[in-house]
Design an enzyme around this catalytic site. Structure first.
Site, PDB file in Angstrom:
ATOM      1  N   TYR A  16      76.970  84.596  95.333  1.00 19.57           N
ATOM      2  CA  TYR A  16      77.840  84.164  94.245  1.00 19.57           C
ATOM      3  C   TYR A  16      77.094  83.757  92.984  1.00 19.57           C
ATOM      4  O   TYR A  16      77.678  83.222  92.062  1.00 19.57           O
ATOM      5  CB  TYR A  16      78.753  83.013  94.711  1.00 19.57           C
ATOM      6  N   LYS A  34      73.463  85.008 109.302  1.00 19.79           N
ATOM      7  CA  LYS A  34      73.377  86.418 109.697  1.00 19.79           C
ATOM      8  C   LYS A  34      71.910  86.845 109.661  1.00 19.79           C
ATOM      9  O   LYS A  34      71.556  87.894 109.117  1.00 19.79           O
ATOM     10  CB  LYS A  34      74.236  87.270 108.745  1.00 19.79           C
ATOM     11  N   ASP A  37      79.519  86.024 112.528  1.00 26.70           N
ATOM     12  CA  ASP A  37      80.704  86.707 113.080  1.00 26.70           C
ATOM     13  C   ASP A  37      81.126  86.087 114.407  1.00 26.70           C
ATOM     14  O   ASP A  37      82.319  85.882 114.670  1.00 26.70           O
ATOM     15  CB  ASP A  37      80.499  88.228 113.186  1.00 26.70           C
ATOM     16  N   ASP A  72      82.899  80.166 101.975  1.00 25.76           N
ATOM     17  CA  ASP A  72      84.147  80.478 101.296  1.00 25.76           C
ATOM     18  C   ASP A  72      85.134  81.070 102.301  1.00 25.76           C
ATOM     19  O   ASP A  72      86.293  80.645 102.407  1.00 25.76           O
ATOM     20  CB  ASP A  72      83.853  81.470 100.154  1.00 25.76           C
ATOM     21  N   ASP A  88      88.537  78.994 104.551  1.00 26.63           N
ATOM     22  CA  ASP A  88      89.943  79.403 104.552  1.00 26.63           C
ATOM     23  C   ASP A  88      90.429  79.627 105.981  1.00 26.63           C
ATOM     24  O   ASP A  88      91.555  79.260 106.328  1.00 26.63           O
ATOM     25  CB  ASP A  88      90.137  80.691 103.731  1.00 26.63           C
TER      26      ASP A  88
HETATM   27 MG    MG Z   1      87.871  80.548  98.470  1.00 27.24          MG
END
Ligand code: MG
Ligand code: NAI
Length: 338
Positions: A123, A175, A209, A233, A237
């Site tokens: 990001y 990862k 994962d 991120d 959620d």
């Molecule tokens: Mg978000």
């Protein structure tokens, strides 16, 4: 002495849920002086900038900010106003608790905290197209930046958070099996930091994962989780979904000199102005903020009152299957506080 806090009502449903949050915190006995500032669309409207200097100065001065969701106006040179604020104040730790408050969901009694690195990873915005054979967008490339400094401070934050909140375990999700350099560095630094907390807080690492699957199958096997920006991120959620959705998901963005408290959800333009938004997410962020400024009893009162309202299906907002308006819901929380 009252703590002065910058408050940015925000865009869309922002003003509605921010007003509700201020009212609830005040009623719960918060010793706070609110300093109202604008940003986002409201900033562009009133001060011709989506991120006015007066707003930044106010946050700098007060060190604490309660922020409603912001809509990033097109064509102003900002990818995201929210990201710009996080960057300006180097708010490196994004703390996202997932706590069961509405009974009858998929799971009961979930109590997890995800600590997301907020400044690095994919990001950072280093990306571009690569042209090939007349096609200017034949390929695209994004750079994932991981530093020792950034990894160390976020994992340390997670361990200190766990220790200070009486939590048992930190899971570092990564990862490193595929991204051997970037994720490998994050994991290696994480293991080093973990050693300093041996005997105080347990540590494990897991592939991202597998972590996602395990969170859905057995969320109780986790406690505090720490990970790089994009993984955080996505999984935050997912964790919000485990406890009833975005309307119940608070977030703190913490830096060395400043902290910003906001809802995980956005400005919800589809329901803005209708008076039906669920203010719980920002109210819970407000509770985290009260803890941050040393007013923990206020936070407890707020969570207990909110919890009692959420337990009652007839007092819930639309997103949770009820029919209460934002103001009816807020009134109910205020009644519980009396
Ligand atoms: Mg978000
Ligand atoms: P959103 O979170 O605003 O809305 C997604 C869905 O959830 C919508 O159907 C909305 O009605 C519902 N929803 C969200 N919060 C709710 C609440 N408190 N009560 C009831 N329902 C709620 O996400 P979306 O639509 O992708 O983004 C809208 C705008 O918000 C965009 O401009 C985006 O950039 C901005 N945004 C700002 C954030 C921030 O300020 N931190 C975070 C995410 C998005």
């Amino acid at each position: 002495m009252a703590k002065t806090i910058t408050v940015i009502p925000g865009d869309g449903i922002g003003p509605e849920v921010t007003e509700a949050t201020r009212t609830v915190l005040d009623a719960a006995g918060a010793d706070v002086e609110w300093e109202e500032q604008v940003a986002g669309l409201a900033g562009l409207d009133r001060l011709k900038s989506p991120l006015p200097d007066v707003t930044l100065d106010s946050i700098r001065r007060n060190g604490v900010c309660l922020k409603g969701p912001l809509t990033t106006p097109m064509g102003t040179g900002f990818r995201s106003i929210n990201v710009a604020i996080r960057k300006t104040f180097d708010l490196y730790a994004n703390v996202r608790p997932a706590l069961s408050m509405v009974p009858g969901g998929r799971y009961e009694d979930i109590d997890l905290v995800l600590i997301r690195e907020n400044t690095e990873g994919l990001y950072v915005g280093v990306e571009h197209y690569i042209g090939l054979e007349g096609d200017p967008r034949a390929a695209a490339e994004s750079v994932m930046i991981i530093t020792r400094h950034g990894s160390e401070r976020i994992v340390r934050y997670a361990f200190e958070y766990a220790r200070d909140h009486g939590r048992k375990k930190v899971t570092l999700a990564h990862k490193a099996n595929i991204l051997k350099y970037t994720q490998g560095l994050f994991l290696d630094v994480g293991r080093e930091v973990a050693k300093e907390f041996e005997g105080q807080v347990a540590f494990e690492d897991r592939i991202i994962d597998a972590t996602a699957m395990q969170l859905v199958v057995d969320p109780y096997s986790f406690d505090v989780l720490v990970m790089e920006n994009m993984f955080g991120d996505i999984l935050s959620d997912l964790m919000a979904g485990l406890v009833g959705g975005l309307g119940l998901a608070p977030a703190a963005n913490i830096g060395k000199d400043a902290a910003m408290f906001e809802a995980v959800h956005g400005s919800a333009p589809d329901i803005a102005g209708l008076g039906v938004a669920n203010p719980s997410s920002l109210i819970l962020s407000g509770a985290m903020m009260m803890e941050h400024v040393g007013q923990a009893p206020v936070a407890s009162r707020v969570r207990e009152a909110l919890g009692r309202v959420l337990e009652d299906p007839s007092r819930r907002t639309r997103d949770l299957g009820g029919s209460a308006s934002t103001s009816e819901f807020t009134r109910a929380v205020l009644d519980e506080l009396e």
